[in-house]
Design an enzyme around this catalytic site. Structure first.
Site, PDB file in Angstrom:
ATOM      1  N   GLN A  77       4.908   9.502   4.827  1.00 20.13           N
ATOM      2  CA  GLN A  77       6.051   9.431   3.757  1.00 20.13           C
ATOM      3  C   GLN A  77       6.840  10.693   3.565  1.00 20.13           C
ATOM      4  O   GLN A  77       7.790  11.006   3.194  1.00 20.13           O
ATOM      5  CB  GLN A  77       5.689   9.091   2.438  1.00 20.13           C
ATOM      6  CG  GLN A  77       5.230   7.511   2.607  1.00 20.13           C
ATOM      7  CD  GLN A  77       4.505   6.825   1.300  1.00 20.13           C
ATOM      8  OE1 GLN A  77       4.264   7.631   0.323  1.00 20.13           O
ATOM      9  NE2 GLN A  77       4.470   5.659   1.134  1.00 20.13           N
TER      10      GLN A  77
ATOM     11  N   ASP B   4       0.864  -1.190  -0.161  1.00 17.58           N
ATOM     12  CA  ASP B   4       0.033  -0.096  -0.040  1.00 17.58           C
ATOM     13  C   ASP B   4       0.776   1.234   0.102  1.00 17.58           C
ATOM     14  O   ASP B   4       0.495   2.183  -0.504  1.00 17.58           O
ATOM     15  CB  ASP B   4      -1.020  -0.023   1.251  1.00 17.58           C
ATOM     16  CG  ASP B   4      -2.173  -0.874   1.022  1.00 17.58           C
ATOM     17  OD1 ASP B   4      -2.318  -1.495  -0.033  1.00 17.58           O
ATOM     18  OD2 ASP B   4      -2.713  -1.292   2.053  1.00 17.58           O
ATOM     19  N   GLY B   5       2.133   1.083   0.737  1.00 19.89           N
ATOM     20  CA  GLY B   5       3.024   2.339   0.916  1.00 19.89           C
ATOM     21  C   GLY B   5       3.582   2.882  -0.722  1.00 19.89           C
ATOM     22  O   GLY B   5       3.544   3.919  -0.986  1.00 19.89           O
TER      23      GLY B   5
ATOM     24  N   ASN C 103      -4.003   8.666   2.107  1.00 21.47           N
ATOM     25  CA  ASN C 103      -4.341   8.388   3.372  1.00 21.47           C
ATOM     26  C   ASN C 103      -4.612   9.360   4.199  1.00 21.47           C
ATOM     27  O   ASN C 103      -5.718   9.328   4.732  1.00 21.47           O
ATOM     28  CB  ASN C 103      -3.151   7.292   3.829  1.00 21.47           C
ATOM     29  CG  ASN C 103      -3.483   6.009   3.613  1.00 21.47           C
ATOM     30  OD1 ASN C 103      -4.572   5.430   3.058  1.00 21.47           O
ATOM     31  ND2 ASN C 103      -2.767   4.938   4.148  1.00 21.47           N
ATOM     32  N   ASP C 104      -3.783  10.091   4.541  1.00 21.22           N
ATOM     33  CA  ASP C 104      -3.812  11.034   5.884  1.00 21.22           C
ATOM     34  C   ASP C 104      -2.914  11.966   5.817  1.00 21.22           C
ATOM     35  O   ASP C 104      -1.924  11.942   5.304  1.00 21.22           O
ATOM     36  CB  ASP C 104      -4.072  10.194   7.140  1.00 21.22           C
ATOM     37  CG  ASP C 104      -3.169   9.329   7.293  1.00 21.22           C
ATOM     38  OD1 ASP C 104      -1.644   9.774   7.128  1.00 21.22           O
ATOM     39  OD2 ASP C 104      -3.321   8.319   7.788  1.00 21.22           O
TER      40      ASP C 104
END
Length: 285
Positions: free
Chosen positions: A239, A65-66, A139-140
């Site tokens: 990230q 997912d990253g 994501n966030d």
């Protein structure tokens, strides 16, 4: 379809082999494939890794997912769809298995596969009236203390309505896509991925009355950093990072563009809830 960028996570054992197989598969269909080696280490960078997705018709990610988060942030503003092959563990975003990539990629090239539209969360940091940092996360965006066990003081408002001061380890502002990630671990709700929304989830709040909130697409969350004993930092998708200072104002909202994930159906999402999070909806009668 003429050009494809394959984003290959260099830390995944099967990535190099699959990258060559997919490149050969695409060449047979007269599609040029370039490969970008993505460093999949768990590291937070102050600036995004420099890669330009301009000119590509679609991207293929080989990783977890990253890797999808990395490619999704770059592809979304350009409308470039992402074909996410799962070589990781969870696979909420990387929903195409490495055994079925050929069948599903063929369906995409024939225009016969579902493409999920996911909203992002955009973030702008204002300092003394000027923008000092901006990013968008699939994501966030997380505002938190450093170290993570310390409390920070934050003022939170939505569309000019003050929600109050928060004393907590941090605040997560997630998309529906990210509602199954850090936000869920902090007690936030799981939101169906196609819903245009943002979820605000306090992290270890000092007050028992602090609860997660879900906001619609037509508004902005404004968070002001108050005087705190701990350092405060912002992370986008885990990230990209930025150090915050007292009186910094963080403005968060939903951008007009969306991330486009190929083959990420509702069925796969709910199957992932059951298989990855052991969610069953309740005991069987």
């Amino acid at each position: 379809m003429k050009k494809c960028l394959i984003v290959s996570n260099s830390f995944k054992t099967d990535a190099d082999r699959l990258g060559k197989e997919i490149s050969s598969f695409l060449r047979e269909r007269k599609i040029t494939a370039s490969v970008f080696a993505y460093n999949g280490k768990d590291a937070v960078h102050e600036k995004p890794l420099e890669i330009d997705f301009t000119g590509y018709d679609f991207a293929v990610t080989l990783g977890g997912d990253g890797t999808v988060l990395f490619a999704g942030r770059g592809c979304a503003p350009l409308g470039v769809p992402v074909f996410p092959v799962n070589l990781g563990e969870f696979g909420f975003l990387a929903s195409v298995s490495k055994e079925s990539w050929k069948v599903e990629l063929e369906k995409f090239l024939e225009g016969k596969i579902f493409i999920s539209e996911r909203n992002l969360v955009k973030c702008e940091v204002m300092r003394n009236g000027s923008t000092v940092f901006a990013c968008a996360g699939l994501n966030d965006c997380v505002i938190s203390s450093s170290p993570s066990t310390r409390l920070v003081n934050l003022s939170v408002a939505y569309n000019h309505a003050l929600l109050g001061p928060f004393k907590a380890n941090g605040i997560i502002v997630s998309t529906p896509t990210g509602s199954t990630a850090y936000s869920a671990a902090a007690g936030g709700p799981i939101v169906e991925p196609s819903t245009p929304a943002l979820v605000l989830t306090p992290v270890s709040s000092f007050s028992l009355s602090a609860r997660p909130l879900v906001f619609g697409k037509n508004g902005e969350i404004v968070i002001t950093v108050l005087d705190s004993r701990a350092d405060v930092a912002l992370e986008c998708d885990g990230q990209i990072g930025f150090k915050l200072l007292k009186d910094d104002v963080i403005i968060l909202g939903i951008p007009e563009y969306t991330a486009r994930l190929i083959g990420s159906t509702q069925e796969k999402f709910y199957a992932a809830l059951q298989s990855k999070l052991n969610w069953s909806g309740g005991p069987r009668a």
